[in-house]
Scaffold this motif. Structure first.
Motif, mmCIF file in Angstrom:
data_model
loop_
_atom_site.group_PDB
_atom_site.id
_atom_site.type_symbol
_atom_site.label_atom_id
_atom_site.label_comp_id
_atom_site.label_asym_id
_atom_site.label_seq_id
_atom_site.Cartn_x
_atom_site.Cartn_y
_atom_site.Cartn_z
ATOM 1 N N LEU A 115 -10.921 4.188 12.032
ATOM 2 C CA LEU A 115 -10.647 3.073 13.007
ATOM 3 C C LEU A 115 -9.783 3.481 14.099
ATOM 4 O O LEU A 115 -10.027 2.865 15.051
ATOM 5 C CB LEU A 115 -9.794 2.111 12.298
ATOM 6 C CG LEU A 115 -10.627 1.250 11.024
ATOM 7 C CD1 LEU A 115 -9.662 0.374 10.338
ATOM 8 C CD2 LEU A 115 -11.581 0.683 11.472
ATOM 9 N N ARG A 116 -8.807 4.531 14.006
ATOM 10 C CA ARG A 116 -7.957 5.003 15.000
ATOM 11 C C ARG A 116 -8.840 5.232 16.244
ATOM 12 O O ARG A 116 -8.172 4.648 17.294
ATOM 13 C CB ARG A 116 -7.129 6.138 14.547
ATOM 14 C CG ARG A 116 -6.067 6.599 15.478
ATOM 15 C CD ARG A 116 -5.240 7.816 15.107
ATOM 16 N NE ARG A 116 -4.304 7.085 14.124
ATOM 17 C CZ ARG A 116 -3.866 8.095 13.291
ATOM 18 N NH1 ARG A 116 -3.737 9.391 13.378
ATOM 19 N NH2 ARG A 116 -2.625 7.759 12.276
ATOM 20 N N PRO A 117 -9.707 6.196 16.468
ATOM 21 C CA PRO A 117 -10.331 6.371 17.632
ATOM 22 C C PRO A 117 -10.984 5.331 18.248
ATOM 23 O O PRO A 117 -11.169 5.200 19.540
ATOM 24 C CB PRO A 117 -11.375 7.373 17.128
ATOM 25 C CG PRO A 117 -11.198 8.022 15.960
ATOM 26 C CD PRO A 117 -10.270 6.749 15.276
ATOM 27 N N ARG A 118 -11.128 4.026 17.657
ATOM 28 C CA ARG A 118 -11.733 2.960 18.202
ATOM 29 C C ARG A 118 -10.537 1.811 18.579
ATOM 30 O O ARG A 118 -10.834 0.835 18.891
ATOM 31 C CB ARG A 118 -12.687 2.396 17.328
ATOM 32 C CG ARG A 118 -13.630 3.362 16.590
ATOM 33 C CD ARG A 118 -14.692 2.615 15.583
ATOM 34 N NE ARG A 118 -15.132 3.475 14.929
ATOM 35 C CZ ARG A 118 -16.535 3.444 14.144
ATOM 36 N NH1 ARG A 118 -17.115 2.262 14.569
ATOM 37 N NH2 ARG A 118 -16.947 4.398 13.530
ATOM 38 N N GLY A 119 -9.331 2.254 18.518
ATOM 39 C CA GLY A 119 -8.056 1.504 19.035
ATOM 40 C C GLY A 119 -8.057 0.414 18.001
ATOM 41 O O GLY A 119 -7.405 -0.837 18.241
ATOM 42 N N MET A 120 -8.418 0.476 16.600
ATOM 43 C CA MET A 120 -7.969 -0.369 15.497
ATOM 44 C C MET A 120 -7.310 0.080 14.469
ATOM 45 O O MET A 120 -6.987 1.315 14.233
ATOM 46 C CB MET A 120 -9.567 -0.911 14.926
ATOM 47 C CG MET A 120 -10.712 -1.713 15.985
ATOM 48 S SD MET A 120 -11.969 -2.333 15.264
ATOM 49 C CE MET A 120 -11.264 -3.765 14.478
ATOM 50 N N HIS A 121 -6.636 -0.813 13.667
ATOM 51 C CA HIS A 121 -5.612 -0.492 12.717
ATOM 52 C C HIS A 121 -5.788 -1.326 11.157
ATOM 53 O O HIS A 121 -6.143 -2.640 11.666
ATOM 54 C CB HIS A 121 -4.369 -0.608 13.443
ATOM 55 C CG HIS A 121 -4.188 -0.005 14.811
ATOM 56 N ND1 HIS A 121 -3.726 1.189 14.920
ATOM 57 C CD2 HIS A 121 -4.090 -0.451 15.992
ATOM 58 C CE1 HIS A 121 -3.608 1.664 16.162
ATOM 59 N NE2 HIS A 121 -3.858 0.565 16.736
ATOM 60 N N PRO A 122 -5.602 -0.646 10.486
ATOM 61 C CA PRO A 122 -5.773 -1.417 9.087
ATOM 62 C C PRO A 122 -4.469 -2.056 8.866
ATOM 63 O O PRO A 122 -3.223 -1.373 9.090
ATOM 64 C CB PRO A 122 -6.059 -0.240 8.085
ATOM 65 C CG PRO A 122 -5.512 0.981 8.796
ATOM 66 C CD PRO A 122 -5.523 0.698 10.062
ATOM 67 N N VAL A 123 -4.609 -3.061 8.055
ATOM 68 C CA VAL A 123 -3.304 -3.831 7.505
ATOM 69 C C VAL A 123 -3.182 -3.628 6.016
ATOM 70 O O VAL A 123 -4.410 -4.382 5.366
ATOM 71 C CB VAL A 123 -3.243 -5.179 7.930
ATOM 72 C CG1 VAL A 123 -2.116 -5.988 7.450
ATOM 73 C CG2 VAL A 123 -3.116 -5.164 9.547
ATOM 74 N N LEU A 124 -2.436 -3.002 5.332
ATOM 75 C CA LEU A 124 -2.798 -2.743 3.914
ATOM 76 C C LEU A 124 -2.248 -4.228 3.207
ATOM 77 O O LEU A 124 -1.143 -4.696 3.287
ATOM 78 C CB LEU A 124 -1.806 -1.617 3.419
ATOM 79 C CG LEU A 124 -1.936 -1.317 1.918
ATOM 80 C CD1 LEU A 124 -3.579 -1.057 1.505
ATOM 81 C CD2 LEU A 124 -0.917 0.052 1.437
ATOM 82 N N MET A 125 -3.064 -4.847 2.073
ATOM 83 C CA MET A 125 -2.678 -6.075 1.501
ATOM 84 C C MET A 125 -3.132 -5.620 0.017
ATOM 85 O O MET A 125 -3.792 -4.881 -0.382
ATOM 86 C CB MET A 125 -3.333 -7.035 1.819
ATOM 87 C CG MET A 125 -3.177 -7.224 3.435
ATOM 88 S SD MET A 125 -3.979 -8.844 4.181
ATOM 89 C CE MET A 125 -3.010 -9.888 3.289
ATOM 90 N N PHE A 126 -2.282 -6.153 -0.803
ATOM 91 C CA PHE A 126 -2.467 -6.157 -2.561
ATOM 92 C C PHE A 126 -2.944 -7.424 -2.783
ATOM 93 O O PHE A 126 -2.139 -8.414 -2.601
ATOM 94 C CB PHE A 126 -1.279 -5.696 -3.247
ATOM 95 C CG PHE A 126 -0.954 -4.207 -2.791
ATOM 96 C CD1 PHE A 126 -1.615 -3.039 -3.304
ATOM 97 C CD2 PHE A 126 0.021 -3.875 -1.551
ATOM 98 C CE1 PHE A 126 -1.413 -1.798 -3.045
ATOM 99 C CE2 PHE A 126 0.323 -2.654 -1.502
ATOM 100 C CZ PHE A 126 -0.493 -1.704 -1.967
ATOM 101 N N ALA A 127 -3.786 -7.642 -3.643
ATOM 102 C CA ALA A 127 -4.426 -8.833 -4.149
ATOM 103 C C ALA A 127 -4.569 -8.883 -5.774
ATOM 104 O O ALA A 127 -5.632 -8.749 -6.109
ATOM 105 C CB ALA A 127 -5.573 -9.251 -3.616
ATOM 106 N N GLU A 128 -3.346 -8.703 -6.703
ATOM 107 C CA GLU A 128 -3.721 -8.559 -7.970
ATOM 108 C C GLU A 128 -3.253 -9.805 -8.714
ATOM 109 O O GLU A 128 -3.432 -9.933 -9.864
ATOM 110 C CB GLU A 128 -2.709 -7.567 -8.381
ATOM 111 C CG GLU A 128 -1.048 -8.025 -8.531
ATOM 112 C CD GLU A 128 -0.423 -8.149 -7.015
ATOM 113 O OE1 GLU A 128 0.486 -8.033 -6.790
ATOM 114 O OE2 GLU A 128 -1.212 -8.028 -6.097
ATOM 115 N N THR A 129 -2.921 -10.769 -7.812
ATOM 116 C CA THR A 129 -2.973 -12.123 -8.838
ATOM 117 C C THR A 129 -3.687 -13.091 -8.026
ATOM 118 O O THR A 129 -4.274 -13.050 -6.668
ATOM 119 C CB THR A 129 -1.407 -12.551 -8.596
ATOM 120 O OG1 THR A 129 -0.989 -12.918 -7.296
ATOM 121 C CG2 THR A 129 -0.429 -11.741 -9.246
ATOM 122 N N SER A 130 -3.857 -14.575 -8.651
ATOM 123 C CA SER A 130 -4.684 -15.379 -7.949
ATOM 124 C C SER A 130 -4.065 -15.936 -6.566
ATOM 125 O O SER A 130 -4.752 -16.089 -5.669
ATOM 126 C CB SER A 130 -4.948 -16.581 -8.980
ATOM 127 O OG SER A 130 -3.616 -17.096 -9.315
#
Length: 356
Positions: A115-130
């Motif tokens: 993603l970085r060379p394309r000017g985009m960035h990840p947002v880390l999220m956790f989804a372990e519950t409803s």
């Protein structure tokens, strides 16, 4: 307009970039907004002009035009037992487990590098519950990220289905356990397990056991099935199995059980490197030499494989490449929402080191 000609205190504009690059303002806008079909030489000229002028796009204004945030949600999701304390203890345990497994670090590396060379960035999220899963879906619905890359740790995880039912762009790491209209990347797990079985047989191992991954996860089932099929095709009996949970501790427990029930075993295939490392620890504690007495093979070729003593022979899963492909599939989906769902299957490779 160069710095010398620009009035003091004013920021460089799109017109400054266009003038420096020798193109129109519209062309500069197309390049900065990453619109396709712009000649590569023109793109490079605009990028040089951006560097020379010091132009910085107004991301908020651009988002209003493109309806893109240039952010992607990287979601580690599970569907375990809902915590009784409101979530804090369960969330902490889940997060600790994720960061303890080198697999997830490799996923992040592959995603960021793509993603970085394309000017985009990840947002880390956790989804372990409803509740956490609902928050992820709402986050995407609100347009806080352009799409999601999902790494699911449980076969019963409802999140991929929730996201696709909401009409949101997403790509999954590993084939879903149930039919879901979502693109994914995966490994030919059976072929990898076959490589492990054939290598143990070639070494002369005949009393072979296996520590499987969790059998409620497709990868765990596929690796076990591939290993069993390869052995029986060669005339060997179905190997004893102890189920693990892809953790080092579960590998230790499984190895203790296998040794107690089959003390004469001479070969072990563990369905990931962490469990193989646990198996090596237990074998050493019981006075068994690896590989002289018992050959051990892992799976993944993670950092745990090279850190183990002896260094693990293992089946390489190209996690970084798979994660980068996952990101690429998502960007393709964002560029062409009507394109058909895609699956990309990677091939495993046996990496021979000291343990087998």
């Amino acid at each position: 307009m160069t710095d010398a000609l620009r009035p003091a205190g004013t920021a460089p504009t799109l017109e400054d970039v266009a003038r420096t690059a020798g193109v129109s303002r519209a062309t500069v806008s197309r390049v900065i907004n990453r619109v396709r079909n712009v000649d590569p030489s023109i793109q490079e000229a605009v990028r040089r002009a951006v560097s020379v002028t010091g132009y910085a796009p107004n991301r908020a204004a651009r988002s209003l035009v493109t309806r893109r945030t240039d952010a992607v949600a990287l979601v580690v999701s599970g569907a375990g037992v809902e915590p009784d304390d409101g979530g804090a203890a369960g969330q902490g345990a889940f997060t600790a487990q994720v960061f303890a497994d080198p697999f997830f670090g490799r996923v992040v590396t592959g995603v960021v590098n793509s993603l970085r060379p394309r000017g985009m960035h990840p947002v880390l999220m956790f989804a372990e519950t409803s509740r956490a899963r609902e928050e992820v879906v709402e986050y995407l619905r609100q347009g806080s990220a352009d799409g999601a890359l999902i790494v699911s740790t449980h076969a019963e995880d409802p999140l991929p289905g929730m996201i696709t039912e909401a009409g949101l762009a997403a790509v999954l790491y590993a084939r879903p356990a149930r039919p879901v209209g979502i693109s994914y990347v995966d490994l030919a797990h059976r072929d990898g397990a076959r490589l492990a079985a054939e290598h143990l047989l070639t070494r002369g191992c005949r009393r072979i056991a296996t520590i499987s991954g969790p059998l409620d996860v497709p990868a765990g089932r596929e690796r076990l099935a591939g290993f069993q099929e390869a052995l029986t095709r060669q005339g060997s009996s179905v190997p004893p199995v102890a189920e693990g949970r892809f953790t080092q501790e579960s590998g230790e427990v499984a190895m203790e059980r296998l040794l107690a029930e089959h003390p004469d075993l001479d070969g072990v295939f563990a369905a990931n490197d962490l469990m193989a490392t646990g198996a090596c620890h237990v074998l050493r504690e019981h006075g068994r030499r690896v590989p002289a007495d018992v050959a051990v093979i892992g799976f993944d070729d993670s950092s745990a494989a090279s850190a183990c003593r002896p260094a693990l022979t293992t089946v390489r899963q190209p996690v970084e490449d798979m994660a980068a492909e996952m990101a690429g599939l998502l960007l393709d989906r964002l560029a062409a929402p009507d394109r058909p769902m895609t699956s990309v299957i990677f091939e495993p490779v046996l990496v021979v080191r000291d343990s087998a």
